[in-house]
Scaffold this motif. Sequence first.
Motif, PDB file in Angstrom:
ATOM      1  N   VAL A  88       0.858  -1.186   0.000  1.00  0.00           N
ATOM      2  CA  VAL A  88       0.000   0.000   0.000  1.00  0.00           C
ATOM      3  C   VAL A  88       0.898   1.242   0.000  1.00  0.00           C
ATOM      4  O   VAL A  88       1.712   1.410   0.911  1.00  0.00           O
ATOM      5  N   PRO A  89       0.762   2.113  -1.002  1.00  0.00           N
ATOM      6  CA  PRO A  89       1.550   3.341  -1.016  1.00  0.00           C
ATOM      7  C   PRO A  89       1.043   4.341   0.033  1.00  0.00           C
ATOM      8  O   PRO A  89      -0.139   4.687   0.054  1.00  0.00           O
ATOM      9  N   VAL A  90       1.962   4.763   0.905  1.00  0.00           N
ATOM     10  CA  VAL A  90       1.627   5.611   2.046  1.00  0.00           C
ATOM     11  C   VAL A  90       2.536   6.831   2.042  1.00  0.00           C
ATOM     12  O   VAL A  90       3.755   6.689   1.958  1.00  0.00           O
ATOM     13  N   LEU A  91       1.941   8.018   2.136  1.00  0.00           N
ATOM     14  CA  LEU A  91       2.718   9.243   2.248  1.00  0.00           C
ATOM     15  C   LEU A  91       2.903   9.549   3.725  1.00  0.00           C
ATOM     16  O   LEU A  91       1.932   9.761   4.453  1.00  0.00           O
ATOM     17  N   LEU A  92       4.154   9.539   4.175  1.00  0.00           N
ATOM     18  CA  LEU A  92       4.471   9.793   5.584  1.00  0.00           C
ATOM     19  C   LEU A  92       4.925  11.233   5.756  1.00  0.00           C
ATOM     20  O   LEU A  92       5.929  11.649   5.174  1.00  0.00           O
ATOM     21  N   CYS A  93       4.191  11.981   6.557  1.00  0.00           N
ATOM     22  CA  CYS A  93       4.565  13.364   6.842  1.00  0.00           C
ATOM     23  C   CYS A  93       5.551  13.371   8.001  1.00  0.00           C
ATOM     24  O   CYS A  93       5.383  12.619   8.962  1.00  0.00           O
ATOM     25  N   PRO A  94       6.553  14.222   7.936  1.00  0.00           N
ATOM     26  CA  PRO A  94       7.514  14.297   9.037  1.00  0.00           C
ATOM     27  C   PRO A  94       6.890  14.969  10.260  1.00  0.00           C
ATOM     28  O   PRO A  94       5.879  15.673  10.155  1.00  0.00           O
ATOM     29  N   SER A  95       7.515  14.772  11.404  1.00  0.00           N
ATOM     30  CA  SER A  95       7.031  15.392  12.645  1.00  0.00           C
ATOM     31  C   SER A  95       7.144  16.906  12.591  1.00  0.00           C
ATOM     32  O   SER A  95       6.312  17.616  13.145  1.00  0.00           O
ATOM     33  N   GLU A  96       8.173  17.390  11.929  1.00  0.00           N
ATOM     34  CA  GLU A  96       8.367  18.833  11.812  1.00  0.00           C
ATOM     35  C   GLU A  96       7.693  19.304  10.534  1.00  0.00           C
ATOM     36  O   GLU A  96       7.709  18.615   9.534  1.00  0.00           O
ATOM     37  N   GLY A  97       7.151  20.490  10.604  1.00  0.00           N
ATOM     38  CA  GLY A  97       6.535  21.057   9.406  1.00  0.00           C
ATOM     39  C   GLY A  97       5.348  21.920   9.759  1.00  0.00           C
ATOM     40  O   GLY A  97       5.032  22.139  10.932  1.00  0.00           O
ATOM     41  N   GLU A  98       4.707  22.406   8.723  1.00  0.00           N
ATOM     42  CA  GLU A  98       3.574  23.300   8.882  1.00  0.00           C
ATOM     43  C   GLU A  98       2.454  22.630   9.679  1.00  0.00           C
ATOM     44  O   GLU A  98       2.127  21.462   9.457  1.00  0.00           O
ATOM     45  N   THR A  99       1.870  23.369  10.593  1.00  0.00           N
ATOM     46  CA  THR A  99       0.725  22.878  11.349  1.00  0.00           C
ATOM     47  C   THR A  99      -0.479  22.803  10.421  1.00  0.00           C
ATOM     48  O   THR A  99      -0.703  23.703   9.605  1.00  0.00           O
ATOM     49  N   ILE A 100      -1.236  21.748  10.556  1.00  0.00           N
ATOM     50  CA  ILE A 100      -2.429  21.560   9.730  1.00  0.00           C
ATOM     51  C   ILE A 100      -3.603  22.180  10.496  1.00  0.00           C
ATOM     52  O   ILE A 100      -4.067  21.644  11.498  1.00  0.00           O
ATOM     53  N   VAL A 106      -2.427   8.909   3.765  1.00  0.00           N
ATOM     54  CA  VAL A 106      -1.541   9.963   4.235  1.00  0.00           C
ATOM     55  C   VAL A 106      -1.447   9.832   5.754  1.00  0.00           C
ATOM     56  O   VAL A 106      -2.471   9.769   6.437  1.00  0.00           O
ATOM     57  N   VAL A 107      -0.212   9.768   6.262  1.00  0.00           N
ATOM     58  CA  VAL A 107       0.024   9.612   7.698  1.00  0.00           C
ATOM     59  C   VAL A 107       0.547  10.937   8.256  1.00  0.00           C
ATOM     60  O   VAL A 107       1.580  11.430   7.809  1.00  0.00           O
ATOM     61  N   VAL A 108      -0.207  11.473   9.218  1.00  0.00           N
ATOM     62  CA  VAL A 108       0.136  12.757   9.817  1.00  0.00           C
ATOM     63  C   VAL A 108       0.412  12.553  11.307  1.00  0.00           C
ATOM     64  O   VAL A 108      -0.452  12.058  12.030  1.00  0.00           O
ATOM     65  N   PRO A 109       1.600  12.922  11.776  1.00  0.00           N
ATOM     66  CA  PRO A 109       1.874  12.841  13.212  1.00  0.00           C
ATOM     67  C   PRO A 109       0.917  13.750  13.987  1.00  0.00           C
ATOM     68  O   PRO A 109       0.606  14.865  13.542  1.00  0.00           O
ATOM     69  N   VAL A 110       0.465  13.275  15.120  1.00  0.00           N
ATOM     70  CA  VAL A 110      -0.518  14.004  15.927  1.00  0.00           C
ATOM     71  C   VAL A 110      -0.064  15.432  16.238  1.00  0.00           C
ATOM     72  O   VAL A 110      -0.875  16.359  16.257  1.00  0.00           O
ATOM     73  N   GLY A 111       1.213  15.637  16.414  1.00  0.00           N
ATOM     74  CA  GLY A 111       1.746  16.953  16.730  1.00  0.00           C
ATOM     75  C   GLY A 111       1.633  17.969  15.612  1.00  0.00           C
ATOM     76  O   GLY A 111       1.777  19.172  15.846  1.00  0.00           O
ATOM     77  N   ARG A 112       1.383  17.517  14.397  1.00  0.00           N
ATOM     78  CA  ARG A 112       1.239  18.431  13.260  1.00  0.00           C
ATOM     79  C   ARG A 112      -0.173  19.012  13.156  1.00  0.00           C
ATOM     80  O   ARG A 112      -0.415  19.943  12.390  1.00  0.00           O
ATOM     81  N   LEU A 113      -1.113  18.435  13.909  1.00  0.00           N
ATOM     82  CA  LEU A 113      -2.501  18.891  13.833  1.00  0.00           C
ATOM     83  C   LEU A 113      -2.764  20.003  14.839  1.00  0.00           C
ATOM     84  O   LEU A 113      -2.384  19.901  16.004  1.00  0.00           O
TER      85      LEU A 113
END
Length: 120
Positions: free
Chosen positions: A10-22, A43-50
């Motif tokens: 399964v192709p999964v886009l992993l977002c890094p922990s650092e980056g723009e807040t969603i 798309v996988v988004v770390p909880v800290g990015r939200l």
Amino acid sequence: MSTLQTVHDVPVLLCPSEGETIHGEREALDLIGDAGYQGARWVVVPVGRLDESFFRLETRVAGDIVQKFANYRLGLVVLGDVSRHTDGSSALRDFVRECNRGQQMWFVSDAEELGERLKG
């Protein structure tokens, strides 16, 4: 920079922990565009990015974001511990439980749990 990985075919886009807040739909659409370009299905988004508003259901931010992902036929995974948010909100606990029963959005604690979910 988000990276594309294949987990159990399964192709999964992993977002890094650092980056723009969603904060909402605009940032969600940026992720959706990136995922579409790279051929991801999830798309996988770390909880800290939200943004905190995502976890307050009355703001409708979570619903709007999930709807955008559904419109583009992409799954969304929130990766990490959300107990800080669910401990004080029975509505959010119910939302997390319902999401984890479906095939559109999941809340998983770690990459291993994500791998287990994608196996099936």
